[in-house]
Enzyme design. Structure first.
Site, PDB file in Angstrom:
ATOM      1  CD  GLU A 266      -3.077  -0.981   0.229  1.00 53.34           C
ATOM      2  OE1 GLU A 266      -3.122   0.013  -0.500  1.00 53.34           O
ATOM      3  OE2 GLU A 266      -3.915  -1.908   0.162  1.00 53.34           O
ATOM      4  NE  ARG A 270      -3.803   2.829  -0.613  1.00 53.16           N
ATOM      5  CZ  ARG A 270      -5.064   2.745  -0.219  1.00 53.16           C
ATOM      6  NH1 ARG A 270      -5.714   3.824   0.133  1.00 53.16           N
ATOM      7  NH2 ARG A 270      -5.681   1.592  -0.164  1.00 53.16           N
ATOM      8  CG  ASP A 399      -5.804  -7.130  -7.599  1.00 52.88           C
ATOM      9  OD1 ASP A 399      -4.747  -7.385  -7.029  1.00 52.88           O
ATOM     10  OD2 ASP A 399      -6.719  -6.457  -7.087  1.00 52.88           O
ATOM     11  CD  GLU A 533     -10.914  -1.588  -8.074  1.00 49.00           C
ATOM     12  OE1 GLU A 533     -12.072  -1.294  -7.716  1.00 49.00           O
ATOM     13  OE2 GLU A 533      -9.921  -1.420  -7.339  1.00 49.00           O
ATOM     14  CB  THR A 619      -2.047  -1.019  -9.205  1.00 52.61           C
ATOM     15  OG1 THR A 619      -3.293  -1.693  -9.126  1.00 52.61           O
ATOM     16  CG2 THR A 619      -1.452  -0.854  -7.807  1.00 52.61           C
TER      17      THR A 619
HETATM   18  C1  DMJ Z   1      -6.449   0.508  -4.880  1.00 49.37           C
HETATM   19  O1  DMJ Z   1      -5.685   0.824  -3.776  1.00 49.37           O
HETATM   20  C2  DMJ Z   1      -5.606  -0.107  -5.954  1.00 49.37           C
HETATM   21  O2  DMJ Z   1      -6.284  -0.024  -7.139  1.00 49.37           O
HETATM   22  C3  DMJ Z   1      -5.258  -1.529  -5.676  1.00 49.37           C
HETATM   23  O3  DMJ Z   1      -4.567  -2.119  -6.730  1.00 49.37           O
HETATM   24  C4  DMJ Z   1      -6.458  -2.344  -5.363  1.00 49.37           C
HETATM   25  N1  DMJ Z   1      -7.531  -1.676  -4.785  1.00 49.37           N
HETATM   26  C5  DMJ Z   1      -7.598  -0.333  -4.429  1.00 49.37           C
HETATM   27  C6  DMJ Z   1      -8.898   0.321  -4.819  1.00 49.37           C
HETATM   28  O4  DMJ Z   1      -9.975  -0.493  -4.878  1.00 49.37           O
END
Ligand code: DMJ
Length: 641
Positions: A266, A270, A399, A533, A619
């Protein structure tokens, strides 16, 4: 230890030549010349004999064995070889003997001196008071802290910064579309302003309680997750005052020397992703500096027997561990497999290949492993290097690993063929084993659990529609059309999951079981927490097809968010999308500002805002530029190849 007697080479004693004063002076005057001559003759004969004896001795006598009995002071003989049985026995060659003796003596003296010094130091310590010892420890500590500070504030090497192409603008020609885009910008301002007022510096906002909020992924410290995550969205929307406000907070407050245990994944997607994107968009050095400082704090997470990182790391102590719930102490595929993009950029910007090597090591290890049915299980034990539970999903836990394989290739200007190959192999296995069509004709991605397919798809897996579309170009056997179509099918299914609810917002996960299609069954799966998503997939499909349905679907979602998630103190998730009287969860997730609103804004912008041939989104929707390394290197330095 005793010093062995050192013998002369031949073992004989040579009488010394007396060159000093004569030993029988009283005869001297009386010796005649002939007598002197005879004496001289005898003497020279004797010397010749000794000399000859030295040369004609058998060869082996030149070598003498010495058992030094020094197990701890070894001067290995060059011929000893690996299999030498007794390391204490040395073969000393004639001409080397003197040198060996000297070396031996020197070592012995050094050991003696070291021991004496250590003894003195120990005695000295014992004489000191507790306070003095404590003070010494503090001094040592501050020295280390000082050197770390120097490291933290070190100037990073200049590297060719990729051009800032399409970092602003993107005004749509159509007035209707422009109005929609303005509305999205207003939603962003509402989310940001309320966070600014009620949650500033906290990780997230409780929009109803109007106070700060955090979860364990951010650790116990206030790290301003929303600020860092939102920066690039503010930037591309032209919200420059807000952007500068965020920058100032980061300059003054963002500190990673905190005793806090954070999620490596995370924090990477982020914070490091957010800071890097803010740097590449704005060119402000502070973001790069902070990203690198944070990355250094994450590195201890890789100190595992396999090099597969722990899920969590304490930023201060560097101690790592895994989530208690993850299959017998396993690390998670979507976590350790979602570091590549950011780490490659870190190596590029710092000239330090450590980051690159860490993620390449993970890739190499994964390549060597057996994959049941060609599928990657979600759990891998970082101690043993073995898979945990055989659970494969393109949604949560799996994912973004697949996403980063594709994006590693794109980000390398399509030169990382290994990543592309791994992506193609993985997608082929996913299509074969996990992708099915429901009775009603909806294409969905199920989950593989211990040998059987669960006909359930998570909201998280909806990102895959965009991924298939993004990966269409460059696919094997020229199946671009097929993958674009597959992406569109996933988008349709995910839209159905929204459309079949009361709020027109999708549930966390939905089933395909008999008559049930794209609907959540269990109460615990009916929530919507402002996730991006589905809108992300609409945006990719829009960019590749310009089919107006994607803008229409995106707008439906925006209106539903506005209607059911907006509260006076920001935006909140809802607990049940099938109930027309929604209960709020009172959390404004940082990814709502980073992703959901950014993808909506891009959906209603022209394609020249963040063009996809120049930017690759991590992501968390943070855009990182494609690295065109033809004239330079990963470390940014043309000299380091
Ligand atoms: C986000 O923090 C990112 O997209 C991550 O890859 C998966 N999920 C959350 C949002 O749903």
């Amino acid at each position: 230890m005793t010093t062995p007697a050192l013998l002369p080479l031949s073992g004989r004693r040579i009488p010394p030549l007396n060159l000093g004063p004569p030993s029988f002076p009283h005869h001297r005057a009386t010796l005649r010349l002939s007598e002197k001559f005879i004496l001289l003759l005898i003497l020279s004969a004797f010397i010749t004999l000794c000399f000859g004896a030295f040369f004609f001795l058998p060869d082996s006598s030149k070598h003498k064995r010495f058992d030094l009995g020094l197990e701890d002071v070894l001067i290995p003989h060059v011929d000893a070889g690996k299999g030498a049985k007794n390391p204490g026995v040395f073969l000393i060659h004639g001409p080397d003997e003197h040198r060996h003796r000297e070396e031996e003596e020197r070592l012995r003296n050094k050991i003696r001196a070291d021991h004496e010094k250590a003894l003195e130091e120990a005695k000295e310590k014992l004489r000191k008071s507790r306070e003095e010892i404590h003070a010494e420890i503090q001094t040592e500590k501050s020295k280390v802290a000082q050197s770390m500070k120097i490291k933290e504030t070190r100037v990073l090497p200049p590297v060719p910064v990729p051009q800032r192409i399409g970092v602003s603008g993107g005004d749509p020609e159509d007035t209707e579309i422009r109005k929609k885009r303005e509305k999205i910008k207003e939603m962003m301002k509402h989310a940001w302003d309320n966070y600014r007022t009620y949650g500033w510096g906290h990780n997230e906002l409780r929009p109803i309680a109007r106070k700060g909020h955090s979860t364990n992924i951010f650790g116990s410290s206030q790290m301003g997750a929303t600020i860092v995550d939102a920066l690039d969205t503010l930037y591309i929307m032209g919200l420059h005052d807000e952007f500068m406000d965020g920058k100032k907070w980061i300059e003054d407050n963002l500190d990673f020397s905190v005793n806090s245990e954070v999620s490596v994944f995370e924090v990477n997607i982020r914070f490091i992703g957010g800071l890097l994107a803010a740097y590449y968009l704005s060119g402000e050095e502070i973001f790069k500096t902070k990203a690198v400082q944070l990355a250094e704090k994450l590195l201890p997470a890789f100190n595992t027997p396999t090099g597969i990182p722990w899920a969590m790391v304490n930023l201060k102590s560097g101690v790592g561990r895994n989530w208690g719930w993850a299959s017998a102490g396993s690390s998670i595929l979507a976590e350790f497999g979602t570091l590549h993009m950011e780490f490659v950029h870190l190596s590029y910007l710092t000239g330090d290949l450590t980051y690159y090597k860490k993620v390449m090591h993970i890739r190499k290890l994964l390549q060597k492993m057996d994959r049941p049915n060609g599928l990657y299980p979600n759990y891998l034990n970082p101690r043993t290097g073995r898979w945990g539970q055989y659970h494969t999903s393109v949604g949560g836990l799996g994912d973004s690993f697949y996403e980063y394989l594709l994006k590693a290739w794109l980000m390398s200007d399509k030169t990382d063929h290994e990543a592309r190959r791994m992506y193609d192999d993985a997608v082929e296995a996913i299509e074969k084993h996990l992708i099915k069509k429901s009775r009603g004709g909806l294409v969905f991605i199920g989950e593989w659990k211990n040998g059987h397919l669960e006909r359930k798809m998570g909201h998280l897996a909806c990102f895959a529609g965009g991924m298939f579309a993004l990966g269409a170009d460059g696919s094997r056997k020229d199946k671009a059309g097929h993958y674009l179509e597959l992406g569109a099918e996933i988008a349709r299914t995910c839209h159905e999951s929204y459309d079949r609810t009361a709020l027109k917002l999708g549930p966390e996960s939905f089933k395909f079981d008999g008559a049930v299609e794209a609907v959540a069954v269990r109460q615990a799966e009916k929530y919507y927490i402002l996730r991006p998503e589905v809108i992300e997939t609409y945006w990719y499909l829009w960019r590749f097809t310009h089919d107006p349905r994607y803008r229409q679907w995106g707008w439906e979602a925006a209106l539903a968010i506005e209607k059911y998630c907006r509260v006076s103190g920001g935006f909140s998730g809802v607990k049940d999308v099938y109930s027309l009287t929604p209960t709020h969860d009172d959390v404004q997730q940082s990814f709502f500002l980073a992703e959901t609103l950014k993808y909506l804004y891009l959906l209603f912008s022209a394609d020249d805002l963040l063009p996809l041939d120049h930017w690759v989104f991590n992501t968390e929707a943070h855009p990182l530029p494609v690295l065109r390394l033809a004239n330079t290197t990963l470390s940014g330095n043309p000299a380091v190849r």
